[in-house]
Design an enzyme around this catalytic site. Structure first.
Site, PDB file in Angstrom:
ATOM      1  N   LYS A  89      45.381 -63.803 -51.811  1.00 43.37           N
ATOM      2  CA  LYS A  89      46.972 -63.597 -52.279  1.00 43.37           C
ATOM      3  C   LYS A  89      46.380 -63.319 -53.738  1.00 43.37           C
ATOM      4  CE  LYS A  89      47.747 -68.158 -54.308  1.00 43.37           C
ATOM      5  NZ  LYS A  89      48.526 -67.120 -55.494  1.00 43.37           N
ATOM      6  N   ASN A  90      45.831 -63.133 -53.994  1.00 41.04           N
ATOM      7  CA  ASN A  90      45.662 -62.638 -56.065  1.00 41.04           C
ATOM      8  C   ASN A  90      46.103 -61.270 -55.952  1.00 41.04           C
ATOM      9  OD1 ASN A  90      46.578 -65.662 -56.706  1.00 41.04           O
ATOM     10  ND2 ASN A  90      44.289 -66.395 -57.200  1.00 41.04           N
TER      11      ASN A  90
ATOM     12  N   CYS B  77      54.929 -74.872 -64.437  1.00 39.57           N
ATOM     13  CA  CYS B  77      55.327 -75.020 -63.207  1.00 39.57           C
ATOM     14  C   CYS B  77      53.538 -76.608 -63.435  1.00 39.57           C
ATOM     15  CB  CYS B  77      54.255 -74.070 -62.625  1.00 39.57           C
ATOM     16  SG  CYS B  77      52.797 -73.706 -62.816  1.00 39.57           S
TER      17      CYS B  77
ATOM     18  N   ARG C 114      52.594 -71.182 -49.191  1.00 35.19           N
ATOM     19  CA  ARG C 114      52.529 -70.168 -50.469  1.00 35.19           C
ATOM     20  C   ARG C 114      51.610 -69.714 -50.194  1.00 35.19           C
ATOM     21  NH1 ARG C 114      51.985 -72.699 -56.085  1.00 35.19           N
ATOM     22  NH2 ARG C 114      51.519 -70.324 -55.980  1.00 35.19           N
TER      23      ARG C 114
ATOM     24  N   ARG D 171      51.465 -72.763 -68.391  1.00 33.52           N
ATOM     25  CA  ARG D 171      50.289 -70.922 -67.536  1.00 33.52           C
ATOM     26  C   ARG D 171      51.768 -70.321 -68.947  1.00 33.52           C
ATOM     27  NH1 ARG D 171      50.005 -71.384 -61.710  1.00 33.52           N
ATOM     28  NH2 ARG D 171      48.962 -69.333 -62.433  1.00 33.52           N
TER      29      ARG D 171
ATOM     30  N   ASP E 157      40.943 -72.771 -58.955  1.00 32.16           N
ATOM     31  CA  ASP E 157      41.021 -73.209 -57.468  1.00 32.16           C
ATOM     32  C   ASP E 157      40.478 -73.012 -56.639  1.00 32.16           C
ATOM     33  OD1 ASP E 157      43.479 -71.847 -58.655  1.00 32.16           O
ATOM     34  OD2 ASP E 157      42.974 -69.230 -57.565  1.00 32.16           O
TER      35      ASP E 157
HETATM   36  C1  UD1 Z   1      46.071 -66.564 -61.488  1.00 31.57           C
HETATM   37  C2  UD1 Z   1      45.508 -66.855 -60.566  1.00 31.57           C
HETATM   38  C3  UD1 Z   1      45.322 -68.394 -60.383  1.00 31.57           C
HETATM   39  C4  UD1 Z   1      44.096 -68.539 -61.225  1.00 31.57           C
HETATM   40  C5  UD1 Z   1      43.558 -68.315 -62.600  1.00 31.57           C
HETATM   41  C6  UD1 Z   1      42.633 -68.029 -62.924  1.00 31.57           C
HETATM   42  C7  UD1 Z   1      47.421 -65.308 -59.333  1.00 31.57           C
HETATM   43  C8  UD1 Z   1      48.547 -65.126 -58.949  1.00 31.57           C
HETATM   44  N1  UD1 Z   1      46.985 -66.406 -59.975  1.00 31.57           N
HETATM   45  O1  UD1 Z   1      46.540 -66.926 -62.769  1.00 31.57           O
HETATM   46  O2  UD1 Z   1      45.335 -68.611 -58.977  1.00 31.57           O
HETATM   47  O3  UD1 Z   1      43.669 -70.467 -60.555  1.00 31.57           O
HETATM   48  O4  UD1 Z   1      44.250 -67.073 -62.293  1.00 31.57           O
HETATM   49  O5  UD1 Z   1      41.158 -69.014 -62.514  1.00 31.57           O
HETATM   50  O6  UD1 Z   1      46.509 -64.845 -59.970  1.00 31.57           O
HETATM   51  N2  UD1 Z   1      47.342 -68.419 -70.709  1.00 31.57           N
HETATM   52  C9  UD1 Z   1      47.549 -68.540 -72.010  1.00 31.57           C
HETATM   53  N3  UD1 Z   1      48.224 -67.711 -72.215  1.00 31.57           N
HETATM   54  C10 UD1 Z   1      48.536 -65.782 -71.744  1.00 31.57           C
HETATM   55  C11 UD1 Z   1      47.823 -66.551 -70.195  1.00 31.57           C
HETATM   56  C12 UD1 Z   1      47.453 -67.618 -69.396  1.00 31.57           C
HETATM   57  O7  UD1 Z   1      47.996 -69.169 -72.762  1.00 31.57           O
HETATM   58  O8  UD1 Z   1      48.684 -65.691 -72.118  1.00 31.57           O
HETATM   59  C13 UD1 Z   1      46.547 -69.950 -70.256  1.00 31.57           C
HETATM   60  C14 UD1 Z   1      46.978 -70.092 -68.247  1.00 31.57           C
HETATM   61  O9  UD1 Z   1      48.024 -71.559 -69.341  1.00 31.57           O
HETATM   62  C15 UD1 Z   1      46.008 -71.395 -68.199  1.00 31.57           C
HETATM   63  C16 UD1 Z   1      44.821 -70.352 -68.699  1.00 31.57           C
HETATM   64  O10 UD1 Z   1      45.103 -69.435 -69.783  1.00 31.57           O
HETATM   65  O11 UD1 Z   1      45.416 -72.021 -68.817  1.00 31.57           O
HETATM   66  C17 UD1 Z   1      44.095 -69.106 -67.367  1.00 31.57           C
HETATM   67  O12 UD1 Z   1      45.288 -68.232 -67.176  1.00 31.57           O
HETATM   68  P1  UD1 Z   1      45.604 -67.105 -66.054  1.00 31.57           P
HETATM   69  O13 UD1 Z   1      43.743 -66.282 -66.081  1.00 31.57           O
HETATM   70  O14 UD1 Z   1      46.526 -65.815 -66.587  1.00 31.57           O
HETATM   71  O15 UD1 Z   1      45.668 -67.007 -64.654  1.00 31.57           O
HETATM   72  P2  UD1 Z   1      47.400 -66.607 -63.560  1.00 31.57           P
HETATM   73  O16 UD1 Z   1      46.377 -65.629 -63.868  1.00 31.57           O
HETATM   74  O17 UD1 Z   1      48.371 -67.711 -64.825  1.00 31.57           O
END
Ligand code: UD1
Length: 430
Positions: A22-23, A117, A398, A122, A306
């Site tokens: 998915k990701n 969410c 999802r 996030r 995850d």
């Molecule tokens: C992706 C995956 C999700 C997985 C996660 C971590 C997808 C669609 N989803 O989510 O399944 O659990 O990686 O492996 O690919 N953060 C900030 N600021 C930012 C970006 C992130 O503070 O600009 C924080 C987020 O709130 C979170 C952490 O960093 O606490 C990790 O987020 P991130 O690695 O970006 O996860 P996603 O890309 O949202």
């Protein structure tokens, strides 16, 4: 309302094949914007998040031909809009993955600001800071992010505070045409990032170092469409591996690279699960009781957040106590309170959960709090005494294709059941 009903205690064993990740699929779909024309994506999971990304692309002007259940032909030749509305971002936060490709192709993008969410705030501040360093200007108005790069993007070094998956991906996609070289330092190393870079390189991009903490993107001219197969889903695979560990009978999980589950499999071995690694499969079985093991989630190659809920499920019936520490997302322990309804002994202290293994779980009515938590509750139901019903199963849909059918094929007594569309409380009261 549909719920998943699980009858615990039946033998569960056999072979299951996982879908594409998915990701990865979601980001590859967004990346097709970068190569005007028809890109064919194979091994795409047929799940609701992919359907939403399809809507996002159509909203931008793309057309999508569904060749078969797992193959999409996406024509981005006529994309003529750069706006993604809140109605879609609210359904799926990963919709923000179009920000980078739109900026690269049009030098502008309007993307609704994602809200909170179930697993936390996030934020996307790291996406924005990184893109600003490349020359993008941002304005936030009435809940929308207006991004523009009137003079194009220019390569520079961006050091991420945290190895964010989404920020790394958006920066890679934004910078494929940037002037000079973009360096992402402290980049995320997840296999899905490697898959994205592989497809973009096939399209003509020049990306070096994906899978390591330093990624270099050398700006190039136009990209061309390709055919690409999505990498196997290590988290779907890990979920079925956890099912095998839970029920104890042998389960073979096919269609992914076991190295993508490196630390998970090692931790599971420490718990007493026997793991046989094959080329594109693993077989798990167990002859003794589960032992407790401490877990802390971290970006890849650390223990994946995850897989946290599924693993806590195993630990909830292990012989002894252990600590699970969640370092990636706040509020990702909501699943634990549902598992407590099934008799587990879990105490949450901030981002730590102290898990005392119990003799057995008991079937209960529980609510799926999020995608992975929902799958973990179904998994708990397989070994629980009596019947478990899991509601709010749209979360599971999802990210898991035919989850119930795959469990049924392994022998599980599980099914989707329609119950009157009344509140769960009314349902409980009969
Ligand atoms: C992706 C995956 C999700 C997985 C996660 C971590 C997808 C669609 N989803 O989510 O399944 O659990 O990686 O492996 O690919 N953060 C900030 N600021 C930012 C970006 C992130 O503070 O600009 C924080 C987020 O709130 C979170 C952490 O960093 O606490 C990790 O987020 P991130 O690695 O970006 O996860 P996603 O890309 O949202």
């Amino acid at each position: 309302m549909e719920v998943i009903r699980v009858e615990g205690g039946h033998p569960v064993s056999g072979t299951v094949t996982v879908e594409g990740a998915k990701n990865s699929a979601l980001k590859l779909m967004a990346a097709t914007i970068l190569a005007p024309g028809v890109t064919t994506l194979e091994n795409v999971p047929n799940i609701s998040d992919v359907h939403i990304m399809g809507k996002v692309l159509k909203e931008l002007g793309a057309t999508i031909e569904v060749v078969n259940a797992h193959t999409l032909r996406i024509d981005t030749g006529n994309v003529d809009s750069w706006e993604t509305p809140y109605s879609l971002v609210a359904q799926m936060r990963a919709s923000t993955a179009v920000l980078g490709p739109l900026l690269a192709r049009f030098g502008k993008a309007i993307v609704a600001m994602p809200g909170g969410c179930n697993i936390g705030a996030r934020k996307i501040d790291m996406h924005i800071l990184g893109l600003e360093a490349l020359g993008v200007e941002f304005d936030v108005d009435h809940g929308d992010i207006y991004a523009s790069a009137p003079n194009g993007l220019t390569g520079t070094t961006v050091t991420l505070d945290f190895a964010s998956v989404g920020a790394t991906e958006n920066l890679i996609m934004a910078s494929v045409h940037a002037k000079g070289t973009t360096v992402i330092d402290n980049a995320a190393r997840e296999p899905e990032i490697v898959d994205l870079a592989n497809m973009l390189n096939k399209m003509g991009a020049n990306i070096q170092g994906a899978g390591s903490p330093v990624i270099e993107i050398h700006g190039v001219g136009e990209l061309h469409p390709v055919t690409h197969a999505v990498v196997g889903d290590r988290i779907e695979a890990g979920t079925f591996v956890a099912v095998g560990g839970m029920v104890g009978q042998p389960i073979t999980v096919r269609g992914f690279d076991p190295q993508h589950l490196g630390l998970v499999l090692r931790k599971y071995e420490q718990m007493g699960i026997v793991v046989q690694r094959g080329e594109r499969e693993v077989t798990v079985s167990r002859t003794r009781e589960l032992s407790p093991v401490d877990i802390q989630t971290l970006p890849f190659p650390g223990f994946p957040t995850d897989m946290q809920a599924q693993t806590m499920c195993l630990l909830s019936v292990a012989r002894g106590a252990c600590v699970v520490t969640e370092n990636v997302f706040e509020s990702r322990f909501m699943f634990a309170s549902e598992l407590q309804r099934m008799g587990s002994d879990i105490v949450i202290q901030g981002h730590h959960a102290v898990v005392h293994g119990v003799e057995g779980l008991s079937g209960a009515e529980v609510r799926s709090p999020d995608l992975r938590g929902g799958a973990a509750l179904v998994m708990a139901g397989l070994v629980a005494d009596g019947v478990t019903t899991v509601s709010d199963i749209h979360h599971i849909d999802r990210g898991y294709e035919r989850f119930v059918e795959k469990l049924q094929a392994l022998g599980a007594h599980v099914g989707r059941v329609s119950i009157p569309d009344v509140s769960l409380e009314d349902y409980r009261q009969g």
